[in-house]
Scaffold this motif. Structure first.
Motif, mmCIF file in Angstrom:
data_model
loop_
_atom_site.group_PDB
_atom_site.id
_atom_site.type_symbol
_atom_site.label_atom_id
_atom_site.label_comp_id
_atom_site.label_asym_id
_atom_site.label_seq_id
_atom_site.Cartn_x
_atom_site.Cartn_y
_atom_site.Cartn_z
ATOM 1 N N ILE A 218 40.182 -31.759 -65.625
ATOM 2 C CA ILE A 218 40.473 -31.621 -67.052
ATOM 3 C C ILE A 218 41.960 -31.355 -67.270
ATOM 4 O O ILE A 218 42.590 -31.924 -68.173
ATOM 5 N N GLN A 219 42.533 -30.508 -66.435
ATOM 6 C CA GLN A 219 43.949 -30.170 -66.583
ATOM 7 C C GLN A 219 44.846 -31.373 -66.304
ATOM 8 O O GLN A 219 45.894 -31.537 -66.929
ATOM 9 N N LYS A 220 44.421 -32.239 -65.371
ATOM 10 C CA LYS A 220 45.241 -33.385 -64.989
ATOM 11 C C LYS A 220 44.992 -34.611 -65.872
ATOM 12 O O LYS A 220 45.932 -35.331 -66.226
ATOM 13 N N ALA A 221 43.713 -34.886 -66.203
ATOM 14 C CA ALA A 221 43.379 -36.150 -66.871
ATOM 15 C C ALA A 221 42.806 -35.992 -68.270
ATOM 16 O O ALA A 221 42.669 -36.977 -68.993
ATOM 17 N N GLY A 222 42.425 -34.782 -68.654
ATOM 18 C CA GLY A 222 41.854 -34.573 -69.984
ATOM 19 C C GLY A 222 40.338 -34.485 -69.949
ATOM 20 O O GLY A 222 39.683 -34.962 -69.013
ATOM 21 N N TYR A 223 39.781 -33.880 -70.987
ATOM 22 C CA TYR A 223 38.340 -33.604 -70.987
ATOM 23 C C TYR A 223 37.489 -34.860 -71.150
ATOM 24 O O TYR A 223 36.361 -34.923 -70.655
ATOM 25 N N LEU A 224 37.999 -35.901 -71.836
ATOM 26 C CA LEU A 224 37.211 -37.120 -72.028
ATOM 27 C C LEU A 224 37.078 -37.900 -70.724
ATOM 28 O O LEU A 224 35.983 -38.388 -70.391
ATOM 29 N N VAL A 225 38.181 -38.056 -70.009
ATOM 30 C CA VAL A 225 38.127 -38.740 -68.709
ATOM 31 C C VAL A 225 37.206 -37.985 -67.755
ATOM 32 O O VAL A 225 36.399 -38.593 -67.038
ATOM 33 N N HIS A 226 37.310 -36.672 -67.775
ATOM 34 C CA HIS A 226 36.448 -35.853 -66.916
ATOM 35 C C HIS A 226 34.978 -36.108 -67.216
ATOM 36 O O HIS A 226 34.169 -36.317 -66.297
ATOM 37 N N ALA A 227 34.602 -36.113 -68.488
ATOM 38 C CA ALA A 227 33.202 -36.340 -68.857
ATOM 39 C C ALA A 227 32.728 -37.723 -68.433
ATOM 40 O O ALA A 227 31.590 -37.894 -67.974
ATOM 41 N N GLY A 228 33.595 -38.725 -68.559
ATOM 42 C CA GLY A 228 33.222 -40.074 -68.141
ATOM 43 C C GLY A 228 32.997 -40.180 -66.651
ATOM 44 O O GLY A 228 32.041 -40.836 -66.194
ATOM 45 N N VAL A 229 33.856 -39.540 -65.874
ATOM 46 C CA VAL A 229 33.705 -39.572 -64.413
ATOM 47 C C VAL A 229 32.427 -38.853 -63.996
ATOM 48 O O VAL A 229 31.682 -39.333 -63.124
ATOM 49 N N VAL A 230 32.147 -37.706 -64.614
ATOM 50 C CA VAL A 230 30.926 -36.964 -64.309
ATOM 51 C C VAL A 230 29.695 -37.828 -64.568
ATOM 52 O O VAL A 230 28.770 -37.894 -63.744
ATOM 53 N N THR A 231 29.675 -38.524 -65.692
ATOM 54 C CA THR A 231 28.532 -39.381 -66.034
ATOM 55 C C THR A 231 28.338 -40.474 -64.996
ATOM 56 O O THR A 231 27.213 -40.743 -64.548
ATOM 57 N N GLY A 232 29.444 -41.123 -64.587
ATOM 58 C CA GLY A 232 29.335 -42.186 -63.592
ATOM 59 C C GLY A 232 28.832 -41.689 -62.253
ATOM 60 O O GLY A 232 27.979 -42.322 -61.618
ATOM 61 N N VAL A 233 29.332 -40.533 -61.818
ATOM 62 C CA VAL A 233 28.913 -39.972 -60.528
ATOM 63 C C VAL A 233 27.433 -39.605 -60.550
ATOM 64 O O VAL A 233 26.675 -39.934 -59.622
ATOM 65 N N VAL A 234 26.999 -38.937 -61.617
ATOM 66 C CA VAL A 234 25.601 -38.501 -61.701
ATOM 67 C C VAL A 234 24.667 -39.696 -61.762
ATOM 68 O O VAL A 234 23.616 -39.727 -61.103
ATOM 69 N N LEU A 235 25.030 -40.708 -62.541
ATOM 70 C CA LEU A 235 24.183 -41.901 -62.637
ATOM 71 C C LEU A 235 24.046 -42.574 -61.276
ATOM 72 O O LEU A 235 22.947 -43.013 -60.891
ATOM 73 N N ALA A 236 25.132 -42.648 -60.516
ATOM 74 C CA ALA A 236 25.080 -43.265 -59.186
ATOM 75 C C ALA A 236 24.154 -42.480 -58.256
ATOM 76 O O ALA A 236 23.358 -43.070 -57.504
ATOM 77 N N VAL A 237 24.226 -41.157 -58.296
ATOM 78 C CA VAL A 237 23.372 -40.320 -57.439
ATOM 79 C C VAL A 237 21.901 -40.481 -57.825
ATOM 80 O O VAL A 237 21.026 -40.624 -56.960
ATOM 81 N N VAL A 238 21.613 -40.461 -59.134
ATOM 82 C CA VAL A 238 20.239 -40.575 -59.608
ATOM 83 C C VAL A 238 19.631 -41.913 -59.194
ATOM 84 O O VAL A 238 18.490 -41.980 -58.702
ATOM 85 N N LEU A 239 20.358 -42.991 -59.381
ATOM 86 C CA LEU A 239 19.828 -44.320 -59.042
ATOM 87 C C LEU A 239 19.659 -44.484 -57.535
ATOM 88 O O LEU A 239 18.740 -45.176 -57.076
#
Length: 376
Positions: A143-164
């Motif tokens: 969040i400090q480096k890239a901002g809260y929106l980028v952080h949320a997007g990366v989290v979503t992508g990582v979680v979706l990959a793990v779930v699938l």
């Protein structure tokens, strides 16, 4: 199945460093932030009892898949909300998705325990804590480096990959037919008082955990002078310590028994929370939260395992009751913590929460059904 615990923990851990930013971005105080956390809890407490019925009809594997996909959307909806009124329904959805996923993955873990004939609940929760460690530790930096929106997007992508990735490896419930017969028409609360007493053990164990998750970062920032990156390490250290101990927890429980393990763990957790509340620097508080994590690590898995293996209660039903009661502590109680903390500071609250952990120590005899030797 353990991948689902990892994903769920990563979502929760990633939410922790976003909390101070939600507060500043929406220009709200601790009380209104507490309302949002309460809505998160309400969403979870709506979903959790319903899971008993849904798992009775469809099995934990199928229901877990649905809630896991829903959980991927929770954090983006919250961080994209433009104002306080828009974030309120987003928090309800977020809580329902994460809470429903939690009940179903714990029920599926009980099915795996029964299939293998040995304890795996603590190590499963170890993956949850590992996810929380990475989510909280990396989240503040991201969040400090890239901002809260980028952080949320990366989290979503990582979680979706793990779930699938985990999608096809989940175990079907061996007790599905029993659950269908008992719960096909509607969910009913069990009559056994022991289930509710076990639920109180989970509740008192998870109130301090919720207070660390939702308020430790703000405590370090406002009262101990930490920056956002260091504040994120409060929950990360707590989760990292929990992860280490949870991976050892099944062997510890097999060696010393569920009752003794719970009793000693509660005393360790009480000491850590007490020291964190009395800390005078961020590093001392982070270390104390980590020590508390060593104690809390195996308390909740033992309570959940006891609930899922209680005689005369279907696993899905017992798990729904105890998780609903337990997660009241991690999801609803923190809103009260925020309301009080705005007036007293969070240090005294952590000191008071140590008392709840001492009560868990006294009630340790309630979890004997978590021992496989006892059931045999």
């Amino acid at each position: 199945m353990t991948a689902m615990f990892l994903a769920n923990g990563f979502i929760i851990g990633s939410w922790a460093p976003q909390i101070p930013l939600v507060m500043s971005r929406l220009a709200i105080n601790e009380t209104l932030l507490g309302v949002l956390i309460l809505l998160f809890g309400i969403g979870a407490l709506i979903a959790m009892p319903s899971c008993g019925y849904l798992m009775g009809r469809h099995g934990s594997r199928r229901v877990l898949r649905v809630f896991a996909l829903m959980s991927c959307l929770g954090l983006p909806l919250v961080v994209l909300a433009p104002n306080f009124w828009a974030v309120m329904p987003a928090m309800v959805f977020f809580g329902a998705a994460v809470g429903g996923m939690d009940v179903t993955m714990n029920t599926n873990a009980v099915a795996v325990e029964q299939h293998l004939g040995r304890a795996i609940m603590s190590s499963s929760h170890g993956f949850w804590s590992l996810g929380g460690f990475f989510g909280g530790g990396l989240g503040g930096i991201a969040i400090q480096k890239a901002g809260y929106l980028v952080h949320a997007g990366v989290v979503t992508g990582v979680v979706l990959a793990v779930v699938l990735t985990a999608w096809h490896f989940l175990l079907a419930d061996p007790h599905r037919q029993v659950d269908e017969h008992r719960q096909a028409t509607r969910f009913s609360w069990p009559s056994s008082p022991l289930i509710y007493l076990i639920g109180s053990v989970a509740l008192f164990s998870m109130i301090p955990e919720g207070a660390v998750l939702d308020w430790a970062a703000l405590y370090l920032q406002q009262e101990l002078g930490a920056d956002i990156a260091m504040a994120g390490f409060a929950f990360a250290a707590f989760s990292g310590a929990m992860a280490v101990m949870r991976f050892l927890g099944d062997r510890v429980r097999a060696r010393f028994g569920a009752v003794r393990t719970l009793r000693v763990s509660a005393l360790i957790a009480a000491t850590g929370i007490l020291v964190a509340g009395l800390a005078t620097s961020p590093l001392v508080a982070i270390g104390a939260f980590a020590f508390a994590g060593l104690g809390i690590a195996n308390m909740v898995p033992i309570a959940f395992s006891a609930a899922g293996n209680q005689d005369g209660v279907a696993p899905g039903t017992g798990m729904s009751v105890v998780t609903t009661m337990g997660y009241s502590g991690i999801l609803v109680a923190p809103s009260v913590v925020g309301f009080v903390g705005e007036r007293t500071g969070f240090g005294p609250i952590y000191v008071a929460l140590a008392v709840l952990l001492v009560i868990v120590c006294v009630k340790a005899d309630l979890v004997r059904s978590a021992d496989f030797t006892h059931r045999r």
